[in-house]
Design an enzyme around this catalytic site. Structure first.
Site, short mmCIF file in Angstrom:
data_model
loop_
_atom_site.label_atom_id
_atom_site.label_comp_id
_atom_site.label_asym_id
_atom_site.label_seq_id
_atom_site.Cartn_x
_atom_site.Cartn_y
_atom_site.Cartn_z
CG MET A 278 -2.00 -1.14 1.12
SD MET A 278 -3.21 -0.97 2.45
CE MET A 278 -2.38 -1.79 3.94
CB CYS A 279 3.49 2.27 1.79
SG CYS A 279 2.44 2.66 3.44
CB THR A 280 5.42 4.67 -2.94
OG1 THR A 280 4.21 4.70 -3.51
CG2 THR A 280 6.49 4.68 -4.12
#
Length: 664
Positions: free
Chosen positions: A529-531
């Site tokens: 979900m996070c880069t």
């Protein structure tokens, strides 16, 4: 007889002059030390009578006799003084310059024009040397008003008296009207009965051919208000007349004109009259004229504009200083106005968006619009330089608006706005109750893309880039794409819809794919979900994207600029002002390598193919809604489904040989 004294000029430089010198230095002169022509003005000296003492008091603490650089327009009794400015590139050059040699050369040129060319227009010419410290807005300057000092000195017969001792009220009124109409700084006067006539001083021989000496007089617009001391211009006027007419100028009747209006009742004229005697008849007199500083010593002055300037204006001028200096030695053809007027839309106000915005400001872009649907979280400020800890409190501020406000705080001259907007995506179905809201979001995105010249795709997911890709291609906008991996990045410019002159068309973000964008956000773990990237990667990719846009904007072919051929050194003719304009740049931080790549447009692309663009132009939101809701719609429209099926059939038709154990 008393020696004739003269009231020297006092310079008064208006701030507009320094602003114009700044512009010329940065945009025209750069490192050149060429002389700049400039015009100053001076007017008649003015006094008022003290009611208690009856004495005449000078107005403006001597400024009434000032030479005003960058002064007002030419009017009656306001004299234009031509001059030249020599601006030095460093303060050391300014201090070490041979002022004596500069002055002597300037005075020599004036004398030659006065005597050999009989040119009275140089009589009030001046020299100004400057050094402009453009980082601190401090200006070192020194004026020289060359005046020729006769040997023997001029003397005054008796003393200066009112002009009414030599002229009648009627004659002075006639003189006033003629001077107001002709605007002569120096003039000859011929009295004939109750009438007077005037002429330019270079007509001395013809004008006085049959005029007795007692009917002759010379006059000048006198910037001195002092009753017994005429202004500096008289000094050069006398030297000019004496050198060109030595036999008839030992005695000269002089009218110092100081009246801008005819006094009430025809009395109380301020102009003065006197007879001067002597002067040098042979050779060139010595010249004097360097202005004294406020301490009364010969030396330069300093104008410090910074405390008087609006901080916003200071920032506006300083922000482009680096860019203008680039043009001095490195990029003289760089078009900064074109860059400043490029309106940029940033879709995504996260790590990429923040760095792109900052780099755009560094290039002098004045219009930056940010779009994002998120809010500032506690993990953002350390990686996203437009946010602070306070922006995360109370649920977090909207990212786009917060980033735009921070840009304006950094530089008030930027036109930065933010919009909270969720971009609809393929593979993310729209419930019936949300259709109208999604339709409004699409309409707003279309309007934003129409209003801007360049669109940056800086979002987290692959599918969120589809809608702006389609709209940008249909509207002929520059579309820049930046995407991050853990230690890799992709920066690219989408190809123009219309092929270039050689028939080629560059691809977009989706041209290498044989599947349509779909939902990649559902059922993801935290790290998905996070880069998750190396911390320095976003700034490298963002800067590369902005630099690629700048190269594109400065290239003569613009959006149709051809990329360098793969594996070959680019031809010089293909370079723009900032060099080559790659199509794609793939960066590998692990090896610290960048690879330029060229990709052709794909006829079955779901983002930029003519099939998709024409369907969008024909059906608009209805086409988009199907793309959001229907799985396989884009593949069926573009023919990707058939291509995929043909590929599967080809694989099935291959007679694969299976190796048995006996082959080992």
């Amino acid at each position: 007889m008393p020696v004739l004294q003269f009231a020297s000029f006092a310079s008064l430089v208006q701030p507009t002059f320094w602003h114009e010198l700044t512009r010329l230095k940065l945009e025209v002169l750069r490192l050149s030390d060429d002389h700049i022509p400039v015009t100053a003005t001076y007017s008649v000296g003015k006094t008022i009578k003290d009611r208690n003492t009856g004495q005449e008091i000078e107005l403006g603490l001597g400024k009434s006799r000032a030479v005003r650089v960058a002064g007002g327009s030419q009017h009656a009794f306001i004299v234009g003084a031509p001059g030249i400015v020599k601006n030095f590139n460093t303060v050391e050059e300014f201090k070490d310059a041979d002022k004596k040699a500069l002055f002597n050369q300037f005075a020599e040129e004036m004398w030659e024009a006065m005597v050999k060319n009989n040119d009275p227009s140089v009589l009030n010419k001046f020299l100004l040397i400057t050094f402009a410290d453009l980082k601190k807005y401090k200006y070192h300057y020194w004026f020289a008003f060359p005046a020729f000092a006769a040997q023997p000195l001029w003397e005054i017969d008796s003393e200066w008296s009112s002009a009414t001792t030599a002229f009648t009220n009627a004659q002075l009124s006639i003189l006033h009207d003629k001077l107001a109409a002709q605007s002569l700084p120096y003039f000859l006067i011929r009295r004939s009965g109750s009438n007077v006539e005037i002429a330019s001083v270079d007509e001395y021989g013809d004008f006085y051919a049959d005029t007795p000496e007692e009917s002759r007089a010379v006059g000048f617009i006198d910037p001195s208000p002092h009753p017994s001391t005429p202004g500096w211009p008289l000094r050069n006027l006398l030297a000019y007349l004496r050198a060109n007419n030595p036999s008839t100028t030992r005695y000269i009747q002089v009218l110092c004109w100081r009246d801008t209006e005819i006094p009430h009742g025809g009395s109380h004229w301020k102009s003065t009259f006197g007879v001067v005697i002597g002067g040098q008849t042979q050779g060139k007199p010595n010249a004097v004229g360097w202005e004294k500083n406020p301490q009364g010593k010969l030396g330069p002055r300093l104008a410090d504009l910074a405390p008087m300037m609006d901080p916003s204006r200071l920032a506006d001028q300083a922000v482009d200083l680096n860019l203008k200096l680039m043009r001095w030695r490195i990029l003289p053809s760089l078009d900064l106005d074109k860059i400043a007027s490029t309106r940029c839309l940033l879709l995504g106000a996260g790590t990429l968006g923040c760095y792109v915005a900052r780099t755009l400001m560094g290039w002098g872009v004045r219009t930056i619009t940010l779009v994002d649907s998120g809010r500032v979280s506690f993990s953002n400020p350390v990686r996203q330089p437009l946010f602070e800890f306070e922006d995360c409190l109370d649920g977090g501020k909207p990212k786009a608006e917060c980033a735009a406000a921070r840009l304006q705080k950094i530089f008030p001259g930027v036109n930065a706005t933010g919009h909270t907007l969720s971009i609809p995506m393929p593979g993310h179905p729209v419930p019936p109750q949300s259709v109208e809201g999604v339709k409004e979001a699409v309409a707003k995105l279309e309007a934003l893309i129409s209003e801007h010249d360049a669109v940056f795709l800086l979002m987290d997911s692959r599918e969120s880039r589809w809608l702006p890709t389609v709209i940008g291609a249909a509207k002929g906008k520059i579309v820049m794409n930046a995407a991050l991996g853990f230690d890799t990045f992709l920066v690219m410019r989408h190809g123009a819809r219309q092929p270039s002159a050689d028939g080629t068309r560059l691809g977009c973000y989706y041209c290498n794919d044989i599947v349509a964008p779909a939902d990649s956000l559902t059922d993801r773990t935290l790290d998905q979900m996070c880069t998750v990237t190396r911390p320095g990667l976003a700034s490298i990719a963002s800067s590369t994207a902005v630099e690629l846009l700048m190269s594109l904007v400065q290239h003569p072919d613009g959006i149709h600029a051809a990329p360098p051929p793969p594996g070959k050194e680019p031809e010089e003719a293909d370079n723009g002002v900032l060099g080559v304009v790659p199509h794609q740049i793939r960066g590998y931080l692990r090896q610290f390598r960048n690879h330029p790549i060229v990709g052709a447009a794909f006829s079955k692309c779901t983002g930029c193919s003519e099939t998709v663009l024409k369907e969008y132009e024909a059906k608009g939101f209805d086409m988009m809604l199907r793309a959001f809701n229907e799985v396989g719609y884009l593949e069926a429209m573009t023919g990707l489904d058939k291509l995929y099926q043909e590929g599967e059939e080809a694989l099935e038709a291959v007679d694969w040989e299976e190796e048995g154990e006996e082959d080992f």
